[in-house]
Design a protein around this motif. Structure first.
Motif, PDB file in Angstrom:
ATOM      1  N   GLY A 170      -3.371   3.604  -7.736  1.00  0.00           N
ATOM      2  CA  GLY A 170      -2.927   2.514  -6.886  1.00  0.00           C
ATOM      3  C   GLY A 170      -2.066   1.518  -7.646  1.00  0.00           C
ATOM      4  N   PRO A 171      -1.188   0.805  -6.955  1.00  0.00           N
ATOM      5  CA  PRO A 171      -0.296  -0.147  -7.614  1.00  0.00           C
ATOM      6  C   PRO A 171      -1.016  -1.445  -7.966  1.00  0.00           C
ATOM      7  N   VAL A 172      -0.402  -2.239  -8.821  1.00  0.00           N
ATOM      8  CA  VAL A 172      -0.882  -3.592  -9.082  1.00  0.00           C
ATOM      9  C   VAL A 172      -0.681  -4.405  -7.804  1.00  0.00           C
ATOM     10  N   PRO A 173      -1.693  -5.119  -7.307  1.00  0.00           N
ATOM     11  CA  PRO A 173      -1.544  -5.881  -6.060  1.00  0.00           C
ATOM     12  C   PRO A 173      -0.507  -6.991  -6.192  1.00  0.00           C
ATOM     13  N   PRO A 174       0.175  -7.339  -5.096  1.00  0.00           N
ATOM     14  CA  PRO A 174       1.222  -8.365  -5.149  1.00  0.00           C
ATOM     15  C   PRO A 174       0.800  -9.688  -5.789  1.00  0.00           C
ATOM     16  N   PRO A 175      -0.406 -10.228  -5.504  1.00  0.00           N
ATOM     17  CA  PRO A 175      -0.724 -11.510  -6.147  1.00  0.00           C
ATOM     18  C   PRO A 175      -0.769 -11.428  -7.663  1.00  0.00           C
ATOM     19  N   MET A 176      -1.235 -10.293  -8.211  1.00  0.00           N
ATOM     20  CA  MET A 176      -1.268 -10.153  -9.658  1.00  0.00           C
ATOM     21  C   MET A 176       0.125  -9.889 -10.223  1.00  0.00           C
ATOM     22  N   LEU A 177       0.951  -9.161  -9.478  1.00  0.00           N
ATOM     23  CA  LEU A 177       2.342  -9.005  -9.907  1.00  0.00           C
ATOM     24  C   LEU A 177       3.062 -10.357  -9.914  1.00  0.00           C
ATOM     25  N   GLY A 178       2.828 -11.153  -8.868  1.00  0.00           N
ATOM     26  CA  GLY A 178       3.447 -12.469  -8.826  1.00  0.00           C
ATOM     27  C   GLY A 178       2.998 -13.348  -9.973  1.00  0.00           C
ATOM     28  N   ALA A 179       1.685 -13.326 -10.263  1.00  0.00           N
ATOM     29  CA  ALA A 179       1.173 -14.107 -11.389  1.00  0.00           C
ATOM     30  C   ALA A 179       1.740 -13.602 -12.698  1.00  0.00           C
ATOM     31  N   ALA A 180       1.890 -12.283 -12.818  1.00  0.00           N
ATOM     32  CA  ALA A 180       2.421 -11.703 -14.058  1.00  0.00           C
ATOM     33  C   ALA A 180       3.874 -12.104 -14.283  1.00  0.00           C
ATOM     34  N   SER A 184       0.804  -1.222   0.000  1.00  0.00           N
ATOM     35  CA  SER A 184       0.000   0.000   0.000  1.00  0.00           C
ATOM     36  C   SER A 184       0.840   1.277   0.000  1.00  0.00           C
ATOM     37  N   TYR A 185       1.503   1.487  -1.132  1.00  0.00           N
ATOM     38  CA  TYR A 185       2.259   2.716  -1.349  1.00  0.00           C
ATOM     39  C   TYR A 185       1.954   3.214  -2.756  1.00  0.00           C
ATOM     40  N   SER A 186       1.927   4.512  -2.912  1.00  0.00           N
ATOM     41  CA  SER A 186       1.964   5.043  -4.263  1.00  0.00           C
ATOM     42  C   SER A 186       3.298   4.662  -4.890  1.00  0.00           C
ATOM     43  N   ARG A 187       3.277   4.233  -6.143  1.00  0.00           N
ATOM     44  CA  ARG A 187       4.519   3.825  -6.776  1.00  0.00           C
ATOM     45  C   ARG A 187       5.488   5.000  -6.926  1.00  0.00           C
ATOM     46  N   ALA A 188       4.963   6.221  -6.848  1.00  0.00           N
ATOM     47  CA  ALA A 188       5.835   7.392  -6.898  1.00  0.00           C
ATOM     48  C   ALA A 188       6.788   7.428  -5.701  1.00  0.00           C
ATOM     49  N   TYR A 189       6.384   6.798  -4.587  1.00  0.00           N
ATOM     50  CA  TYR A 189       7.214   6.790  -3.390  1.00  0.00           C
ATOM     51  C   TYR A 189       7.990   5.485  -3.225  1.00  0.00           C
ATOM     52  N   LEU A 190       7.284   4.369  -3.375  1.00  0.00           N
ATOM     53  CA  LEU A 190       7.918   3.087  -3.112  1.00  0.00           C
ATOM     54  C   LEU A 190       7.184   2.010  -3.908  1.00  0.00           C
ATOM     55  N   GLN A 191       7.941   1.152  -4.584  1.00  0.00           N
ATOM     56  CA  GLN A 191       7.327   0.090  -5.372  1.00  0.00           C
ATOM     57  C   GLN A 191       7.784  -1.280  -4.881  1.00  0.00           C
ATOM     58  N   SER A 192       6.942  -2.265  -5.115  1.00  0.00           N
ATOM     59  CA  SER A 192       7.300  -3.639  -4.798  1.00  0.00           C
ATOM     60  C   SER A 192       8.451  -4.108  -5.689  1.00  0.00           C
ATOM     61  N   ALA A 193       9.305  -4.958  -5.146  1.00  0.00           N
ATOM     62  CA  ALA A 193      10.403  -5.520  -5.936  1.00  0.00           C
ATOM     63  C   ALA A 193       9.896  -6.335  -7.114  1.00  0.00           C
ATOM     64  N   LEU A 194       8.634  -6.787  -7.034  1.00  0.00           N
ATOM     65  CA  LEU A 194       8.063  -7.570  -8.133  1.00  0.00           C
ATOM     66  C   LEU A 194       7.940  -6.744  -9.419  1.00  0.00           C
TER      67      LEU A 194
END
Length: 427
Positions: free
Chosen positions: A278-288, A81-91
């Protein structure tokens, strides 16, 4: 004022016609709360053969994708739960690296293809530019053009290369760049963009740049599933392509593939939805990520071949049964013209009675009075399923023609010859 679909004064007509289709039980429906595996869909207790989805390769049930989604949830939770402008998942970095290997370009992941357009176009199109939009371009692209305040935006007829040439001749001498917005594969009729004609126009007009929504050919077409446009254009210096990470890719989000890292950085830093959505949620990033890894495997083309075999079966049966499609491109989407809205209702309901789910195609997705049935094929469909579908279409087509003979003023007409010629050029 323009909306994504039509001028605002037409919205009451759109509401009436979509509402009428919904009341006929053909739109705005909810699938029953049962397990879903792709081959069939259950609606109101009726189990139907599924010829309406966009998961052309059936990847949504692959264990690689499902397991990756579960691992991402366990590692990161349901959201990052971060704006990607500030912090993004490593995925994100893993996914964009894999997409770069897939496409050979400079990809930028977005929460959806629609938001990708809304991020990219206001940054790419500058005040000294002009914009042309193919009239059948996806509504999400048209929506993004509403953000181009004060810039000249005009529509062009679908695949009328001569008219397009004339417009380019007038605009190219007045504007630094002329952007042509189009689809790589059109989602209603299943026809491909005419790459050879477009390449010739780009050579003739150095000001011409292409912005292409290629969501529907992602995954199932081209090396590593990079889609129609990226596969066909060897020189992409003036070509930008948006891909879908939904549909055949079977995950979530969208991606834009740029010809340079600098252009990608500009949209990443300045594109509105890249900053505030909002960012792409982790489960969808993982699936992607898992889906992209699957696309890069040496045996991925076997899945593509399974689909093209089914496409070829549809086209072969259509010739045998004298079924006419608006376009006969080798794609997994087909459109059977019916004429008026009520005729389309009869056709679709007849197919439902035979245990077949298809999608109605009406205004504003197609011109008023040229409604029809849109169906798709996927590797979930068996040969027997496809034969049942095509035989049922032939029966319902005959019933439609019989009704039309009883009412000569509403006789079903084939697509106009001018449009047929345009599709022939596209093929």
């Amino acid at each position: 004022m323009m909306t994504a679909y039509a001028p605002s004064h037409l919205l009451p007509l759109v509401e009436r016609r979509i509402g009428k289709t919904a009341r006929a039980g053909l739109m705005m429906q909810t699938a029953d709360d049962t397990e879903y595996f792709g081959r069939q869909v259950q609606i109101g207790g009726q189990v139907l053969l599924n010829f309406g989805g966009c998961s052309y390769l059936g990847l949504e049930q692959r264990p690689e994708l499902n397991d990756a989604a579960v691992r991402a949830i366990r590692r990161y939770g349901t959201q990052f739960s971060y704006s990607r402008a500030y912090l993004q998942s490593a995925l994100y970095l893993q996914l964009e690296s894999a997409l770069e290997a897939m496409t050979g370009g400079f990809p930028l992941v977005a929460p959806s293809t629609t938001l990708a357009h809304m991020a990219a176009l206001p940054v790419l199109v500058q005040p000294e530019d002009a914009v042309l939009v193919d009239v059948f371009t996806h509504a999400s692209v048209k929506m993004a053009t509403c953000l181009l305040d004060g810039m000249p935006v005009a529509t062009v007829p679908h695949f009328d290369i001569d008219r397009l040439d004339q417009k380019l001749a007038r605009l190219a001498c007045k504007h630094r760049r002329v952007w042509l917005l189009l689809d790589g594969l059109y989602s209603m009729y299943g026809d491909f963009a005419p790459v050879s004609d477009l390449a010739a126009l780009m050579e003739k007009y150095p000001a011409l740049h292409l912005y292409v929504d290629d969501a529907h050919s992602t995954s199932w077409f081209g090396k590593h599933g990079r889609g129609w446009i990226l596969e066909q254009f060897s020189d992409r210096r003036r070509v930008i392509v948006a891909l879908s990470l939904n549909k055949a890719f079977a995950a979530g989000g969208g991606a834009i593939v740029f010809p340079s890292a600098e252009m990608r950085t500009s949209v990443r830093l300045c594109g509105g939805p890249m900053l505030f959505s909002g960012p792409v949620p982790p489960p969808m990033l993982g699936a992607a990520v898992a889906s992209a890894d699957l696309h890069l495997r040496s045996d991925f083309s076997d899945l593509q071949t399974q689909l093209t075999d089914r496409i070829d079966l549809v086209l072969s049966l259509a010739r045998q049964l004298d079924i006419r499609f608006v376009a006969e491109d080798r794609s997994p989407m087909f459109f059977v013209p019916c004429g008026e809205l009520e005729a389309m209702f009869h056709f679709a309901q007849g197919l439902r009675s035979r245990g077949i789910y298809t999608c109605p195609g009406g205004f504003p997705a197609v011109p008023k009075g040229q409604e029809g049935i849109r169906f798709t094929v996927s590797i979930n469909n068996t040969e027997m399923d496809i034969r049942h579908l095509m035989e049922s279409i032939a029966i319902e087509r005959k019933a439609l023609n019989d009704r039309a003979r009883e009412t000569p003023s509403k006789r079903l007409k084939d697509p106009p010859s001018a449009r047929a010629a345009a599709y022939a050029r596209a093929r």
